[in-house]
Write a protein that holds these residues in place. Sequence first.
Motif, mmCIF file in Angstrom:
data_model
loop_
_atom_site.group_PDB
_atom_site.id
_atom_site.type_symbol
_atom_site.label_atom_id
_atom_site.label_comp_id
_atom_site.label_asym_id
_atom_site.label_seq_id
_atom_site.Cartn_x
_atom_site.Cartn_y
_atom_site.Cartn_z
ATOM 1 N N MET A 75 54.991 10.571 30.212
ATOM 2 C CA MET A 75 56.266 11.196 29.969
ATOM 3 C C MET A 75 56.712 10.952 28.523
ATOM 4 O O MET A 75 57.870 10.731 28.266
ATOM 5 N N LYS A 76 55.744 10.994 27.630
ATOM 6 C CA LYS A 76 56.035 10.818 26.211
ATOM 7 C C LYS A 76 55.653 12.086 25.470
ATOM 8 O O LYS A 76 54.628 12.706 25.767
ATOM 9 N N TRP A 77 56.516 12.456 24.505
ATOM 10 C CA TRP A 77 56.245 13.612 23.671
ATOM 11 C C TRP A 77 56.488 13.253 22.223
ATOM 12 O O TRP A 77 57.510 12.643 21.896
ATOM 13 N N ALA A 78 55.577 13.652 21.358
ATOM 14 C CA ALA A 78 55.773 13.496 19.921
ATOM 15 C C ALA A 78 56.733 14.584 19.461
ATOM 16 O O ALA A 78 56.696 15.714 19.969
ATOM 17 N N LEU A 79 57.610 14.262 18.534
ATOM 18 C CA LEU A 79 58.577 15.248 18.050
ATOM 19 C C LEU A 79 57.892 16.427 17.385
ATOM 20 O O LEU A 79 58.357 17.568 17.493
ATOM 21 N N SER A 80 56.774 16.173 16.709
ATOM 22 C CA SER A 80 56.043 17.281 16.074
ATOM 23 C C SER A 80 55.545 18.267 17.130
ATOM 24 O O SER A 80 55.539 19.481 16.896
ATOM 25 N N GLU A 81 55.156 17.777 18.288
ATOM 26 C CA GLU A 81 54.723 18.638 19.397
ATOM 27 C C GLU A 81 55.907 19.411 19.966
ATOM 28 O O GLU A 81 55.827 20.606 20.231
ATOM 29 N N LEU A 82 57.035 18.715 20.157
ATOM 30 C CA LEU A 82 58.225 19.352 20.735
ATOM 31 C C LEU A 82 58.824 20.396 19.801
ATOM 32 O O LEU A 82 59.366 21.409 20.262
ATOM 33 N N ASN A 83 58.742 20.160 18.496
ATOM 34 C CA ASN A 83 59.334 21.102 17.549
ATOM 35 C C ASN A 83 58.672 22.473 17.586
ATOM 36 O O ASN A 83 59.248 23.446 17.120
ATOM 37 N N LYS A 84 57.504 22.573 18.155
ATOM 38 C CA LYS A 84 56.839 23.868 18.339
ATOM 39 C C LYS A 84 57.595 24.722 19.351
ATOM 40 O O LYS A 84 57.449 25.938 19.376
ATOM 41 N N PHE A 85 58.410 24.078 20.188
ATOM 42 C CA PHE A 85 59.158 24.781 21.232
ATOM 43 C C PHE A 85 60.636 24.943 20.848
ATOM 44 O O PHE A 85 61.477 25.129 21.722
ATOM 45 N N ARG A 86 60.941 24.872 19.546
ATOM 46 C CA ARG A 86 62.332 24.968 19.087
ATOM 47 C C ARG A 86 62.965 26.265 19.596
ATOM 48 O O ARG A 86 62.380 27.331 19.545
ATOM 49 N N GLY A 87 64.168 26.136 20.147
ATOM 50 C CA GLY A 87 64.879 27.291 20.694
ATOM 51 C C GLY A 87 64.522 27.582 22.148
ATOM 52 O O GLY A 87 65.000 28.549 22.727
ATOM 53 N N SER A 88 63.679 26.764 22.729
ATOM 54 C CA SER A 88 63.315 26.964 24.141
ATOM 55 C C SER A 88 63.266 25.598 24.817
ATOM 56 O O SER A 88 63.794 24.621 24.299
ATOM 57 N N GLN A 89 62.615 25.564 25.948
ATOM 58 C CA GLN A 89 62.538 24.303 26.676
ATOM 59 C C GLN A 89 61.135 24.069 27.208
ATOM 60 O O GLN A 89 60.365 24.989 27.402
ATOM 61 N N MET A 143 68.452 12.370 19.307
ATOM 62 C CA MET A 143 68.508 12.918 17.949
ATOM 63 C C MET A 143 67.779 11.989 16.992
ATOM 64 O O MET A 143 67.756 10.778 17.199
ATOM 65 N N THR A 144 67.247 12.588 15.950
ATOM 66 C CA THR A 144 66.689 11.786 14.871
ATOM 67 C C THR A 144 67.863 11.265 14.045
ATOM 68 O O THR A 144 68.968 11.821 14.110
ATOM 69 N N PRO A 145 67.664 10.217 13.249
ATOM 70 C CA PRO A 145 68.767 9.733 12.411
ATOM 71 C C PRO A 145 69.327 10.816 11.481
ATOM 72 O O PRO A 145 70.526 10.891 11.253
ATOM 73 N N ILE A 149 69.719 7.653 19.448
ATOM 74 C CA ILE A 149 69.082 7.890 18.153
ATOM 75 C C ILE A 149 67.645 7.405 18.243
ATOM 76 O O ILE A 149 67.384 6.253 18.610
ATOM 77 N N LEU A 150 66.719 8.285 17.922
ATOM 78 C CA LEU A 150 65.291 7.974 18.014
ATOM 79 C C LEU A 150 64.867 7.088 16.843
ATOM 80 O O LEU A 150 65.125 7.405 15.685
ATOM 81 N N GLU A 151 64.220 5.993 17.170
ATOM 82 C CA GLU A 151 63.721 5.085 16.142
ATOM 83 C C GLU A 151 62.316 5.479 15.699
ATOM 84 O O GLU A 151 61.878 5.128 14.612
ATOM 85 N N LYS A 152 61.601 6.178 16.576
ATOM 86 C CA LYS A 152 60.248 6.657 16.268
ATOM 87 C C LYS A 152 60.250 8.172 16.416
ATOM 88 O O LYS A 152 61.190 8.753 16.945
ATOM 89 N N ASP A 153 59.194 8.804 15.989
ATOM 90 C CA ASP A 153 59.057 10.247 16.180
ATOM 91 C C ASP A 153 58.456 10.521 17.546
ATOM 92 O O ASP A 153 57.436 11.200 17.684
#
Length: 185
Positions: A1-15, A88-90, A109-113
Motif C-alpha cells: 500500500m505504498k506509492w511513489a509520488l512520481s508514480e502518482l503524479n502520472k494520474f494528476r486530475g484523476s484517481q 501534501m509535500t512541504p 506533510i510528506l517527509e519522503k516522496d
Amino acid sequence: MKWALSELNKFRGSQVDFLETIDLSASLKKREPSIIDISPIKVNGFLEVDEIGYYAHMTIETILTVPSSRSLEPVELPLNLLIDEEYMTPKQYDALKDVSDDEKSLIIILEKDLIDLTEAIEDFILLNLPLQVLTEEEKQSTELPKGDFWQVVSEDDIKVEQETEAASTIDPRLAKLSDFFKEDE
C-alpha cells in the motif's frame, strides 16, 4: 500500500482505485501487546491526485481478537472503519492560502516522496480499540464479578449508596439545628 509520488503524479486530475488485502498482524501486535490476533485487513478505496495534494479515502474491514475487560477471555471484534487522509509535500503545504489553521492541522506533510497508507490503517485500528470489551455471556449477565474480599460495583450502585448514606447521616455539629424549625406543639 505504498506509492511513489512520481508514480502518482502520472494520474494528476484523476484517481487511483485500489482493493487489497493486507496482513498487519505482526506490526499491530508489536505496537499494542493486548491484541491477540487480527485477520487480514480488506482495504477498498481510492487516492485522488491533483495540484493541491493527495487525498486518500478508504474503508477497512477486519476481525480483531482482544481479551475481555473482565475475564481476559478472547473476544472477536469486527471492525469496519472509514478513513480519510490528506497528504501534501512541504512545497504544496507552504503554497496554501485561505486555509484556516484548523484545516491545516489535519493535513499530513510528506517527509519522503512516498505515500504509505499502512501507517494510517494501523493508526486508525489502534485509535478505534474499545476500552471495554465483553464476551456475549458477560453482556447478558447482570451480575458483576466478585471474590472473597472484593467485588466489582457499577457507578450507579456507588451513586445510590452515597445518596442514601448522605440522606441518613446528619452531621453531629448541626444536629441541634434540625430542631430549629420545628413548630411548637
